[in-house]
Scaffold this motif. Structure first.
Motif, PDB file in Angstrom:
ATOM      1  N   GLU A   1       5.006 -91.030  30.025  1.00  0.00           N
ATOM      2  CA  GLU A   1       5.381 -90.070  31.052  1.00  0.00           C
ATOM      3  C   GLU A   1       6.315 -89.004  30.480  1.00  0.00           C
ATOM      4  O   GLU A   1       6.261 -87.828  30.866  1.00  0.00           O
ATOM      5  N   GLU A   2       7.189 -89.397  29.532  1.00  0.00           N
ATOM      6  CA  GLU A   2       8.115 -88.461  28.915  1.00  0.00           C
ATOM      7  C   GLU A   2       7.353 -87.384  28.142  1.00  0.00           C
ATOM      8  O   GLU A   2       7.681 -86.190  28.189  1.00  0.00           O
ATOM      9  N   GLN A   3       6.329 -87.837  27.403  1.00  0.00           N
ATOM     10  CA  GLN A   3       5.508 -86.891  26.638  1.00  0.00           C
ATOM     11  C   GLN A   3       4.777 -85.936  27.584  1.00  0.00           C
ATOM     12  O   GLN A   3       4.663 -84.732  27.316  1.00  0.00           O
ATOM     13  N   TYR A   4       4.304 -86.490  28.698  1.00  0.00           N
ATOM     14  CA  TYR A   4       3.617 -85.687  29.715  1.00  0.00           C
ATOM     15  C   TYR A   4       4.549 -84.601  30.258  1.00  0.00           C
ATOM     16  O   TYR A   4       4.165 -83.425  30.357  1.00  0.00           O
ATOM     17  N   GLU A   5       5.809 -84.960  30.594  1.00  0.00           N
ATOM     18  CA  GLU A   5       6.764 -84.011  31.144  1.00  0.00           C
ATOM     19  C   GLU A   5       7.107 -82.930  30.125  1.00  0.00           C
ATOM     20  O   GLU A   5       7.253 -81.741  30.457  1.00  0.00           O
ATOM     21  N   ALA A   6       7.236 -83.332  28.855  1.00  0.00           N
ATOM     22  CA  ALA A   6       7.566 -82.374  27.801  1.00  0.00           C
ATOM     23  C   ALA A   6       6.461 -81.334  27.637  1.00  0.00           C
ATOM     24  O   ALA A   6       6.730 -80.122  27.528  1.00  0.00           O
ATOM     25  N   TYR A   7       5.198 -81.804  27.609  1.00  0.00           N
ATOM     26  CA  TYR A   7       4.076 -80.886  27.462  1.00  0.00           C
ATOM     27  C   TYR A   7       3.948 -79.985  28.688  1.00  0.00           C
ATOM     28  O   TYR A   7       3.596 -78.806  28.595  1.00  0.00           O
ATOM     29  N   LEU A   8       4.213 -80.541  29.866  1.00  0.00           N
ATOM     30  CA  LEU A   8       4.125 -79.776  31.095  1.00  0.00           C
ATOM     31  C   LEU A   8       5.147 -78.631  31.083  1.00  0.00           C
ATOM     32  O   LEU A   8       4.824 -77.489  31.456  1.00  0.00           O
ATOM     33  N   ASN A   9       6.353 -78.914  30.626  1.00  0.00           N
ATOM     34  CA  ASN A   9       7.389 -77.883  30.538  1.00  0.00           C
ATOM     35  C   ASN A   9       6.993 -76.802  29.538  1.00  0.00           C
ATOM     36  O   ASN A   9       7.206 -75.602  29.770  1.00  0.00           O
ATOM     37  N   GLU A  10       6.413 -77.239  28.403  1.00  0.00           N
ATOM     38  CA  GLU A  10       5.992 -76.268  27.391  1.00  0.00           C
ATOM     39  C   GLU A  10       4.888 -75.367  27.917  1.00  0.00           C
ATOM     40  O   GLU A  10       4.869 -74.160  27.635  1.00  0.00           O
ATOM     41  N   VAL A  11       3.966 -75.934  28.673  1.00  0.00           N
ATOM     42  CA  VAL A  11       2.870 -75.151  29.250  1.00  0.00           C
ATOM     43  C   VAL A  11       3.424 -74.082  30.191  1.00  0.00           C
ATOM     44  O   VAL A  11       2.985 -72.923  30.190  1.00  0.00           O
ATOM     45  N   GLN A  12       4.415 -74.460  31.010  1.00  0.00           N
ATOM     46  CA  GLN A  12       4.999 -73.504  31.942  1.00  0.00           C
ATOM     47  C   GLN A  12       5.658 -72.340  31.203  1.00  0.00           C
ATOM     48  O   GLN A  12       5.568 -71.181  31.619  1.00  0.00           O
ATOM     49  N   VAL A  13       6.311 -72.639  30.070  1.00  0.00           N
ATOM     50  CA  VAL A  13       6.939 -71.592  29.257  1.00  0.00           C
ATOM     51  C   VAL A  13       5.887 -70.668  28.668  1.00  0.00           C
ATOM     52  O   VAL A  13       6.015 -69.429  28.705  1.00  0.00           O
ATOM     53  N   LEU A  14       4.821 -71.247  28.113  1.00  0.00           N
ATOM     54  CA  LEU A  14       3.753 -70.453  27.499  1.00  0.00           C
ATOM     55  C   LEU A  14       3.067 -69.552  28.516  1.00  0.00           C
ATOM     56  O   LEU A  14       2.734 -68.395  28.213  1.00  0.00           O
ATOM     57  N   ILE A  15       2.839 -70.092  29.722  1.00  0.00           N
ATOM     58  CA  ILE A  15       2.197 -69.289  30.763  1.00  0.00           C
ATOM     59  C   ILE A  15       3.055 -68.082  31.108  1.00  0.00           C
ATOM     60  O   ILE A  15       2.557 -66.960  31.300  1.00  0.00           O
ATOM     61  N   SER A  16       4.365 -68.292  31.179  1.00  0.00           N
ATOM     62  CA  SER A  16       5.279 -67.191  31.523  1.00  0.00           C
ATOM     63  C   SER A  16       5.306 -66.107  30.459  1.00  0.00           C
ATOM     64  O   SER A  16       5.614 -64.942  30.734  1.00  0.00           O
ATOM     65  N   GLU A  17       4.937 -66.459  29.213  1.00  0.00           N
ATOM     66  CA  GLU A  17       4.937 -65.498  28.110  1.00  0.00           C
ATOM     67  C   GLU A  17       3.655 -64.675  28.054  1.00  0.00           C
ATOM     68  O   GLU A  17       3.579 -63.689  27.303  1.00  0.00           O
ATOM     69  N   CYS A  18       2.634 -65.091  28.835  1.00  0.00           N
ATOM     70  CA  CYS A  18       1.344 -64.374  28.870  1.00  0.00           C
ATOM     71  C   CYS A  18       0.818 -64.088  27.462  1.00  0.00           C
ATOM     72  O   CYS A  18       0.663 -62.928  27.042  1.00  0.00           O
ATOM     73  N   PRO A  19       0.533 -65.125  26.680  1.00  0.00           N
ATOM     74  CA  PRO A  19       0.091 -64.924  25.292  1.00  0.00           C
ATOM     75  C   PRO A  19      -1.247 -64.206  25.214  1.00  0.00           C
ATOM     76  O   PRO A  19      -2.086 -64.317  26.106  1.00  0.00           O
ATOM     77  N   LYS A  20      -1.443 -63.431  24.123  1.00  0.00           N
ATOM     78  CA  LYS A  20      -2.702 -62.724  23.931  1.00  0.00           C
ATOM     79  C   LYS A  20      -3.820 -63.711  23.591  1.00  0.00           C
ATOM     80  O   LYS A  20      -3.598 -64.753  22.992  1.00  0.00           O
TER      81      LYS A  20
END
Length: 404
Positions: free
Chosen positions: A9-28
């Motif tokens: 579950e910890e790994q899941y939460e970490a990846y989920l947080n990273e995804v939210q950051v990446l989405i906010s950056e709107c990568p090319k």
């Protein structure tokens, strides 16, 4: 950090947080960040699907939701189901969806096939390997003399008697379920037990006749054999002559009225030793209906039936199934060739005289021509006196008494 399969579950939460950051950056598109985002999303979905599986949507509820969404009434579903009664049966969970219905609903209403396919089985998956012996029509079976020794006060005795009746027919069980596969439009969740009992009775009666039946030669069946059989219809005793001819060819024909609650015209199957069996209910006591049903089932024997299949046909139901369509086509062609039909006076100017002349030319009973006109026009009030009403069952009264 290298992305790995999520196991905690910890790994899941970490990846989920990273995804939210990446989405906010709107990568090319195609950038390292976008590739990372796509990979993490796949890993998160895989974990969620395994950890929190989503229950499949109920097919009937999906149909009802789409009806409400589009403001549709039950009558609006008739084009997808065929008849108003079938609409009611499906929506009330008394009839399974067929492949044709699923295809029509997918195209017409935009409901995914994956959602609808859950309703295509006539019984719940959890119960598919079990038979409820109490649902067999034991009272009617007893009344017809199929079973004896029924004690209404002892449930176990009823179950054992029904089991014995079914097993005597040679229909085998795997985890208490039938090993035969049933095809056709006659089977519904509410009728299947009556159909099982009827099939068992037909098999039992067929075995009593085997000693008087020739050896089955599959190569004897052909389009010409169907046409020769159809020509026997011109005789008053044609149905009896046809059955005699089929039994010489190694095919047993049994006349057994349908049990209550079933819409059954005929059946085609093989016994355990490979003996072909045709069962007819004579649901409609008409000459035209007898001959079409007989030839339809004979085509199934010729083209479709193997040792593990049984075709149970309600010929009032339209079907797009390939095997049913082929049986309809070959039976119709054997009775009245299409190339002759379209150019005949009976087709272009139907009357008693043109019907009788055309029937005489084809060496078939006028009832068959009259029945085809009624079927194609949908006008069943015309030529009602020419379809041979009440002329079939009486031919079998004596033989039924002898065989029973």
């Amino acid at each position: 950090m290298e992305a790995k399969v999520i196991r905690t579950e910890e790994q899941y939460e970490a990846y989920l947080n990273e995804v939210q950051v990446l989405i906010s950056e709107c990568p090319k598109l195609n950038s390292i960040q976008s590739e990372r985002l796509e990979l993490l999303t796949v890993l998160l979905e895989a974990y969620e699907n395994s950890k929190y599986p989503i229950e499949s949507p109920d097919p009937i509820e999906a149909i009802k939701f789409r009806m409400e969404e589009k403001g549709l009434k039950r009558a609006d579903l008739i084009p997808y189901f065929g008849t108003s009664s079938r609409v009611s049966e499906v929506l009330n969970r008394k009839r399974p969806l067929t492949v044709q219905m699923i295809r029509a609903l997918t195209i017409g209403l935009g409901i995914s096939a994956e959602t609808l396919v859950g309703a295509s089985s006539p019984v719940d998956n959890a119960k598919s390997n079990e038979l409820d012996w109490s649902k067999f029509p034991i009272k009617e079976m007893s009344k017809r003399g199929w079973v004896q020794g029924i004690n209404k006060n002892i449930k176990e005795s009823v179950e054992e008697i029904v089991k014995g009746f079914i097993s005597d027919s040679g229909i085998e069980f795997g985890s208490a379920s039938f090993r035969k596969t049933f095809y056709g439009e006659a089977e519904t969740p509410t009728s299947k037990y009556a159909l099982y009992a009827w099939v068992a009775r037909v098999i039992q009666r067929a075995r009593k006749k085997k000693s008087n039946v020739g050896k089955f030669m599959p190569e004897a069946l052909s389009t010409s054999a169907l046409k020769e059989l159809a020509r026997l219809s011109r005789f008053e005793s044609g149905p009896l002559l046809a059955i005699e001819q089929l039994e010489l060819m190694g095919i047993v024909v049994i006349i057994e009225p349908a049990l209550k609650g079933t819409l059954l015209d005929g059946a085609a199957l093989k016994d355990l030793d490979g003996t072909p069996i045709i069962g007819l209910t004579l649901r409609y006591d008409r000459i035209d209906h007898f001959w079409f049903t007989l030839l339809h089932e004979l085509v199934h024997i010729w083209k479709h039936v193997d040792s593990n299949e049984a075709f149970l046909d309600d010929l009032d139901s339209s079907s797009e199934d390939r095997k049913e369509a082929e049986a309809n086509r070959l039976a119709t062609e054997a009775l009245i060739p299409r190339v002759l039909w379209r150019r005949s006076d009976a087709f272009n100017n139907p009357s008693k005289d043109t019907i009788e002349r055309f029937a005489k030319d084809l060496k078939i009973h006028p009832a068959i021509v009259s029945g085809r006109i009624r079927k194609e026009t949908g006008n069943y009030s015309q030529f009602a006196d020419m379809v041979g009403q009440n002329l079939v069952r009486k031919l079998f009264v004596l033989s039924e008494k002898i065989e029973a």
